[in-house]
Enzyme design. Sequence first.
Site, mmCIF file in Angstrom:
data_model
loop_
_atom_site.group_PDB
_atom_site.id
_atom_site.type_symbol
_atom_site.label_atom_id
_atom_site.label_comp_id
_atom_site.label_asym_id
_atom_site.label_seq_id
_atom_site.Cartn_x
_atom_site.Cartn_y
_atom_site.Cartn_z
ATOM 1 N N HIS A 27 103.840 24.774 20.017
ATOM 2 C CA HIS A 27 102.789 24.350 20.946
ATOM 3 C C HIS A 27 103.360 24.452 22.355
ATOM 4 O O HIS A 27 104.356 23.806 22.660
ATOM 5 C CB HIS A 27 102.370 22.908 20.651
ATOM 6 C CG HIS A 27 101.780 22.728 19.287
ATOM 7 N ND1 HIS A 27 100.434 22.813 19.037
ATOM 8 C CD2 HIS A 27 102.367 22.498 18.083
ATOM 9 C CE1 HIS A 27 100.208 22.630 17.740
ATOM 10 N NE2 HIS A 27 101.370 22.438 17.136
ATOM 11 N N ASN A 76 95.683 25.013 20.337
ATOM 12 C CA ASN A 76 95.089 23.701 20.658
ATOM 13 C C ASN A 76 95.459 23.273 22.066
ATOM 14 O O ASN A 76 96.030 22.217 22.292
ATOM 15 C CB ASN A 76 95.500 22.644 19.625
ATOM 16 C CG ASN A 76 96.985 22.388 19.571
ATOM 17 O OD1 ASN A 76 97.780 23.283 19.870
ATOM 18 N ND2 ASN A 76 97.374 21.189 19.200
ATOM 19 N N ASP A 113 94.908 24.656 14.273
ATOM 20 C CA ASP A 113 96.010 23.688 14.153
ATOM 21 C C ASP A 113 95.951 22.606 15.215
ATOM 22 O O ASP A 113 95.573 22.817 16.355
ATOM 23 C CB ASP A 113 97.361 24.393 14.232
ATOM 24 C CG ASP A 113 98.517 23.402 14.090
ATOM 25 O OD1 ASP A 113 98.469 22.581 13.169
ATOM 26 O OD2 ASP A 113 99.441 23.443 14.914
ATOM 27 N N ASP A 148 107.128 23.718 14.478
ATOM 28 C CA ASP A 148 106.024 22.872 14.961
ATOM 29 C C ASP A 148 106.434 22.172 16.268
ATOM 30 O O ASP A 148 106.150 20.990 16.465
ATOM 31 C CB ASP A 148 105.589 21.863 13.896
ATOM 32 C CG ASP A 148 104.251 21.202 14.232
ATOM 33 O OD1 ASP A 148 103.619 21.598 15.239
ATOM 34 O OD2 ASP A 148 103.846 20.293 13.492
ATOM 35 N N PHE A 204 101.249 12.611 18.081
ATOM 36 C CA PHE A 204 102.106 13.124 17.012
ATOM 37 C C PHE A 204 102.980 14.254 17.553
ATOM 38 O O PHE A 204 102.559 15.016 18.418
ATOM 39 C CB PHE A 204 101.251 13.712 15.893
ATOM 40 C CG PHE A 204 100.438 12.712 15.116
ATOM 41 C CD1 PHE A 204 101.025 11.921 14.145
ATOM 42 C CD2 PHE A 204 99.072 12.564 15.347
ATOM 43 C CE1 PHE A 204 100.267 11.006 13.409
ATOM 44 C CE2 PHE A 204 98.310 11.648 14.614
ATOM 45 C CZ PHE A 204 98.914 10.871 13.647
#
Lengths: 437, 328
Positions: free
Chosen positions: A62, A94, A152, A305, A323
Amino acid sequence: MQTIQIQGGRVIDPSQNIDMITDVWLGRGRVLAIGGSSETADIVIDATGLIVCPGLIDVHVHLREPGDEPDETIATGAASALAGGVTSVACMPNTRPAIDNKGAAEFVVLQAQRAGKANVYPVGAVSKGREGLELAELGGLVEGGAVAFTDDGAPVSSASLMRRALQYALMFDKVIMQHCQVMELTVGGVMNEGFESARLGLPGMPAAAEDIMVARDIRLAEITGGRVHIQHVSTSRAVELISEGRRRGIRVSGEACPHHFTLTDECLKDFDTNFKMNPPLRTADDVAAVIDGLRDGTLELLATDHAPHAREKKLREIDQAPFGIVGLETLIPITVHGLVEPGHLTWPEVIRKLTIAPAELLGIPKGTLKPGADADVTIIDPNIKWKIDPTKFVSKSRNTPYGGWDVKGRAHTVIVNGEIRYTMPGVEHRNRSNPTA
Amino acid sequence: MSIAPPPTPLPPPTPWKLKHLLGLEELSIQEITAILDTAESFGEVSKRSRKKVPALQGRIVFNLFFENSTRTRTSFSLAAKRLSADTQDFTASVSSLSKGETFIDTAKNIEAMGADVMVVRHPTPGAPHLLARHVSSSIINAGDGAHEHPTQGLLDLLTIRKKKKKIEGLTVGLVGDISHSRVARSNIWGLTKLGAHVILCGPPTLVPKCLEKLGCEVAHRLDDVMHRLDVVNVLRIQFERAAGGQFPSVAEYSHFYGMTQARIDMARSDLLLLAPGPINRGVELTPEVADGPNSAILEQVTNGLAVRMAVLHLLSGKFDQKPSEMGL
């Protein structure tokens, strides 16, 4: 462009089944040869005692841009990748707004080019605005540079939409990456549901919430012939389901993240938000199952991730904090700690899961040292001991559960497109023909 | 057959080591016992006509309540006043939290006003622990979500000890919504450490089986266990914390778990009845039971004051200790 000779390293290239002490030659942005070359090297890198492999690829990061630049940008995230030994990343859509159209994908590609760090491949959203209602323009996304699709951060909850996505993506032969979570079963959840959550009084997220969607999506891949990739597999049952699906010839793959094979839900005991991730840290049995899945090949890939969050966002009450953790810069040492040192995987097995396997998943011409391939190379010092210090992260964010860990293994030198773009602190490579350069 | 040796009295935890009271999970048996002993001696103070002692003179006790509470906040305020401390309430509804200030920033402001102690109630588990890492005041957990409510656990222990003259060997039932109850967790830790047998009773949706790992027995039919209980602690249904749908109706809950005279009659005549309050009369307890001879509900309130005085007094020796001196 300079010619680089990487001399005397242990060259591991699973795409060619190579694992030997030899030289790698790079020039004109390409791999020239493994072994000898008639060229003259401008730069010679002494790789004695080091591992030389294709540049590592992380299919799950990300980068937060656009929309959450205080957490990370494409430039800082791509630099963080290099510091972790990663030469190519696939970034999740995202962002705010979501990467759900051609222009948005092109923006990511352009920002990455401007930064000139790691290669960045956008993953497009499955649905418009990641709202889970209508398909995004997947064709436009592909034309803009997207290499896969996902919503995601959230799952594609609608079975009908997921089915359509798997079918429609067939015309591009792209994979749908799914974050598996039945949302109705995880309302308010902050950690794995079980004894630990009951002890701490924290709302839980049951393993079944992941398992049920994994089962559903494998079945949908079966009836559509589409390709589904299960992101961040964290439960023992999910590993079994993927294994069974693969045995039956269904096009399903899975990735594991370092935190899911090194940490458990017991780590939440002090309510430290650096242990809050989604999927959550599970039990010791799940950790063992994820490791088994990596060993037997059920889980083909390693991915981080990488989920940076600015300090003030994580410095909240545990239910308010977001998170996720910073992952890129701890990928190598935590993989050494969790997989190599205990003897679960050999270095060639680890490198396969970080090079040719992710390249094939995304269909990108990376992950190999075949002559003529892009000159993306990661040189790893497998034995160097160091302490993880979040204040020294290249990433903009500091949210890691591994701060203070004494670890082994680190990226030594990282080459992208034939250019040395990262060297470990204390390492320097001189240009022979022009020593001042 | 071997005969167990008689229990030896535990030495008091001198010197007192803890700067914070975050939960009963981390307390030793000696520390719990020391608090109860100190509370018993403070109980005497409450019976005097002059009820103040100068132990905390010049100290500032802040109540930081991010959730509604009247009883606990009042009890802490009064406890602090009886020890001659200055007290100040901070309530979230009138705070700048609604303006976006973070919890830690709020606490740091209060620290800057010279708070020696912050008594914290917060809807999120671990919120007091977070403060303990970021401010130098002593932190007392006055309830963090469904996690712990240590002074409630202690006052329940004190009430049982005073009424039954012991805790070890008793069978104590905790009835109701264990999942969402901080009172349950503090009771479980305190009671099991002190040697009681704990039975958790409620519907499976509110009493997860995995709590057996804490050394408790899990039961779902109250009528089957009533006759075994020395003490029953009737927990309130946490309407605000339950996401909903964990039981079909209040009436059905009350039918299976409501403490009625008929259920009291199934138990031993000396059954001790506790309820942490505020109670929903007619749901968890019928009025006749709440006010009946087995009930110690009002004594719990009195004991709560003594327990909070004891906690403030014991922690006060560590008020000025810097976090760095504690190896944090």
